[in-house]
Design an enzyme around this catalytic site. Structure first.
Site, PDB file in Angstrom:
ATOM      1  N   ARG A 139       0.826  -1.214   0.000  1.00  0.00           N
ATOM      2  CA  ARG A 139       0.000   0.000   0.000  1.00  0.00           C
ATOM      3  C   ARG A 139       0.858   1.262   0.000  1.00  0.00           C
ATOM      4  O   ARG A 139       0.441   2.286  -0.567  1.00  0.00           O
ATOM      5  CB  ARG A 139      -0.938   0.000   1.202  1.00  0.00           C
ATOM      6  CG  ARG A 139      -2.112  -0.931   0.983  1.00  0.00           C
ATOM      7  CD  ARG A 139      -3.026  -0.950   2.159  1.00  0.00           C
ATOM      8  NE  ARG A 139      -4.286  -1.587   1.810  1.00  0.00           N
ATOM      9  CZ  ARG A 139      -5.099  -2.143   2.699  1.00  0.00           C
ATOM     10  NH1 ARG A 139      -4.772  -2.141   3.980  1.00  0.00           N
ATOM     11  NH2 ARG A 139      -6.224  -2.692   2.320  1.00  0.00           N
TER      12      ARG A 139
ATOM     13  N   LYS B 298     -15.209 -15.154   5.399  1.00  0.00           N
ATOM     14  CA  LYS B 298     -16.637 -15.106   5.748  1.00  0.00           C
ATOM     15  C   LYS B 298     -17.558 -14.889   4.562  1.00  0.00           C
ATOM     16  O   LYS B 298     -17.373 -13.972   3.781  1.00  0.00           O
ATOM     17  CB  LYS B 298     -16.869 -14.004   6.773  1.00  0.00           C
ATOM     18  CG  LYS B 298     -16.347 -14.358   8.152  1.00  0.00           C
ATOM     19  CD  LYS B 298     -16.294 -13.150   9.056  1.00  0.00           C
ATOM     20  CE  LYS B 298     -17.669 -12.728   9.528  1.00  0.00           C
ATOM     21  NZ  LYS B 298     -17.613 -11.429  10.246  1.00  0.00           N
TER      22      LYS B 298
ATOM     23  N   GLY C 185      -7.417  -7.129   0.726  1.00  0.00           N
ATOM     24  CA  GLY C 185      -6.120  -6.964   1.373  1.00  0.00           C
ATOM     25  C   GLY C 185      -5.356  -8.270   1.496  1.00  0.00           C
ATOM     26  O   GLY C 185      -4.175  -8.351   1.166  1.00  0.00           O
TER      27      GLY C 185
ATOM     28  N   GLY D 212     -12.552  -3.637   1.085  1.00  0.00           N
ATOM     29  CA  GLY D 212     -13.913  -3.215   1.389  1.00  0.00           C
ATOM     30  C   GLY D 212     -14.469  -2.265   0.350  1.00  0.00           C
ATOM     31  O   GLY D 212     -15.622  -2.382  -0.073  1.00  0.00           O
TER      32      GLY D 212
HETATM   33  P1  ADP Z   1      -9.525 -10.478   1.537  1.00  0.00           P
HETATM   34  O1  ADP Z   1      -8.809  -9.637   2.564  1.00  0.00           O
HETATM   35  O2  ADP Z   1      -8.678 -10.780   0.358  1.00  0.00           O
HETATM   36  O3  ADP Z   1     -10.863  -9.896   1.176  1.00  0.00           O
HETATM   37  P2  ADP Z   1     -10.653 -12.169   3.558  1.00  0.00           P
HETATM   38  O4  ADP Z   1     -10.274 -11.157   4.582  1.00  0.00           O
HETATM   39  O5  ADP Z   1     -12.074 -12.369   3.266  1.00  0.00           O
HETATM   40  O6  ADP Z   1      -9.848 -11.879   2.202  1.00  0.00           O
HETATM   41  O7  ADP Z   1     -10.108 -13.596   4.007  1.00  0.00           O
HETATM   42  C1  ADP Z   1      -8.756 -13.851   4.180  1.00  0.00           C
HETATM   43  C2  ADP Z   1      -8.544 -14.916   5.213  1.00  0.00           C
HETATM   44  O8  ADP Z   1      -9.353 -16.034   4.962  1.00  0.00           O
HETATM   45  C3  ADP Z   1      -7.123 -15.401   5.245  1.00  0.00           C
HETATM   46  O9  ADP Z   1      -6.508 -14.949   6.425  1.00  0.00           O
HETATM   47  C4  ADP Z   1      -7.261 -16.923   5.200  1.00  0.00           C
HETATM   48  O10 ADP Z   1      -6.418 -17.585   6.130  1.00  0.00           O
HETATM   49  C5  ADP Z   1      -8.706 -17.131   5.561  1.00  0.00           C
HETATM   50  N1  ADP Z   1      -9.225 -18.401   5.054  1.00  0.00           N
HETATM   51  C6  ADP Z   1      -9.216 -18.852   3.789  1.00  0.00           C
HETATM   52  N2  ADP Z   1      -9.711 -20.098   3.718  1.00  0.00           N
HETATM   53  C7  ADP Z   1     -10.066 -20.449   4.966  1.00  0.00           C
HETATM   54  C8  ADP Z   1     -10.625 -21.616   5.549  1.00  0.00           C
HETATM   55  N3  ADP Z   1     -10.927 -22.668   4.819  1.00  0.00           N
HETATM   56  N4  ADP Z   1     -10.846 -21.615   6.878  1.00  0.00           N
HETATM   57  C9  ADP Z   1     -10.536 -20.548   7.622  1.00  0.00           C
HETATM   58  N5  ADP Z   1     -10.007 -19.408   7.131  1.00  0.00           N
HETATM   59  C10 ADP Z   1      -9.765 -19.371   5.823  1.00  0.00           C
HETATM   60 MG    MG Z   2      -9.123  -9.426   4.702  1.00  0.00          MG
END
Ligand code: ADP
Ligand code: MG
Length: 403
Positions: free
Chosen positions: A39, A204, A360, A384
């Protein structure tokens, strides 16, 4: 929309730039190390072009989630140092945001010099829901400058003093980073070149429901991995063991599956899953095992998409002309559960067309897994913000610039 040139001759003008310098740190509160400077690097071009135009550049940004008061571990001091290295010039650091240090630091700037103010969220007014309180703080920020440039894409979905209110108080313009991000998002939503494939993962489902909802009407294929996949699998009636599961979203997932089937959008769920009996904490050595997605043992949790699914996902991505990817396919931070994320990242690098990585953690994943950023069409700096745009929402920090 006004770009930097709309601000006229900047020589000698104090320009307040809202950047997104919210980088991950590790280490003790007084010995912080930046683990991913993506960033900061993304913020450099706008800051540099303002400095080259002769402006006295005053950068404001936040780090982490302090509760409206100073906290050593959220200090931007290590960021000021890194920003200086990347700019190849000293960055003066103010130890407060709008106080004595900020005023004297800004007053000490020569044309073309750069200062960084301490974490803007050390001030309760920044994120206050009370319009008057936010406005009052924004006035103090605005008092430090003659013009405002909005370049923190990661925060443009926030109605906060340094993002929204300050733009109403000063002549303002959109920075190049925000302009680029918005341009890419328009290409993903207005008339995407087809086939258009969307890959969603991460932790999530509830974070991404709005995006699924909106993109179901736009994409040709939707690939789902990461922690959110288990709510979809459970919605289809499968046992998911101790995997991440959002019970209250089962009906919504069922509805999406039905809608996709009706509208001819293909939703691809993984056929195999890498599981373990415990979430990797770094204490025990992971014992990864591959099982069918329809047969996850009751004492196991899913931590990555399996190798057959990784190949399926890569195949579904080949030939795509537009790809948006948000959310890692597994717990990529642990080597044993990073293969699915690596396979998707690799497939994106082979896309001939527009490939966009948003989020992120997804952006951090492609970097920590060793991919060259230039292999992707665009790596978004705002998780976001890009999600809210793709949900079809208006972004306050963009809206406020449109006058
Ligand atoms: P981004 O920041 O790219 O939008 P998120 O914040 O939604 O992504 O999710 C990222 C996190 O999701 C990572 O820290 C990863 O470890 C977790 N993750 C991915 N797959 C799983 C899983 N099967 N169970 C638990 N956590 C998971
Ligand atoms: Mg994230």
């Amino acid at each position: 929309m006004s770009d930097l040139s709309s601000l006229g001759d900047l020589r000698g003008k104090r320009v307040l730039v809202r950047s997104d310098l919210n980088v991950p740190l590790e280490g003790d509160a007084d010995q912080q190390r930046i683990t991913d400077d993506g960033r900061i690097r993304a913020s450099v071009p706008t800051i540099r072009s303002l400095a080259e135009a002769g402006a006295r550049v005053v950068v404001t940004a936040h780090l982490g989630r302090p509760k409206g008061a100073p906290e050593q571990r959220y200090s931007l001091a290590p960021v000021a140092e890194r920003l200086g290295e990347l700019l190849g010039a000293d960055v003066a650091f103010a130890t407060d945001t709008v106080g004595e240090s900020a005023r004297s630091t800004v007053a000490g700037l020569e044309d073309g010099e750069v200062a960084l103010l301490e974490n803007v969220r050390f001030n309760a007014g920044e994120t206050s829901k009370d319009d008057a309180e936010r406005r009052e703080f924004a006035e103090r920020l605005a008092g430090l400058a003659d013009a405002f440039v909005s370049d923190g894409f990661g925060v443009v979905h926030r109605k906060q003093a340094s993002v929204y209110d300050v733009a109403q108080l000063l002549p303002h313009a959109m920075g190049d980073l925000v302009a680029t991000e918005i341009d890419v998002l328009r290409r993903l939503t207005d008339t995407p070149e087809r086939p258009y494939v969307v890959v969603l993962g991460g932790s999530k489902v509830s974070d991404k429901l709005g995006v699924i909802d909106n993109l179901l009407g736009k994409a040709d294929k939707l690939l789902i991995g990461g922690g959110m996949v288990f709510t979809f699998l459970a919605a289809q009636g499968h046992e998911v063991g101790t995997s991440l599961l959002e019970q209250d979203q089962l009906d919504t997932c069922r509805e999406y599956l039905a809608r996709a089937a009706e509208s001819g959008v293909e939703i691809l769920l993984p056929g195999d899953i890498v599981v373990d009996t415990t979430f990797p904490t770094g204490e025990a050595t992971p014992q990864p095992r591959v099982v069918a997605a329809t047969a996850i043992p009751a004492d196991c949790l899913g931590l990555d998409i399996g190798p057959a699914s990784a190949a399926d996902f890569a195949a579904a991505l080949s030939g795509a002309r537009t790809v948006f990817w948000n959310g890692p396919m597994g717990v990529f931070e642990v080597a044993e559960f990073s293969d699915g994320t690596r396979a998707v990242a690799q497939a994106l690098t082979e896309v001939e067309g527009l490939s966009v990585v948003g989020g992120g953690d997804s952006a951090a994943a492609v970097r920590t897994l060793g991919f060259d950023e230039s292999a992707f069409g665009h790596i978004s700096t705002g998780g976001g913000a890009s999600l809210e745009y793709l949900e079809g929402k208006t972004l306050p920090g963009i809206d406020v610039l449109e006058d």
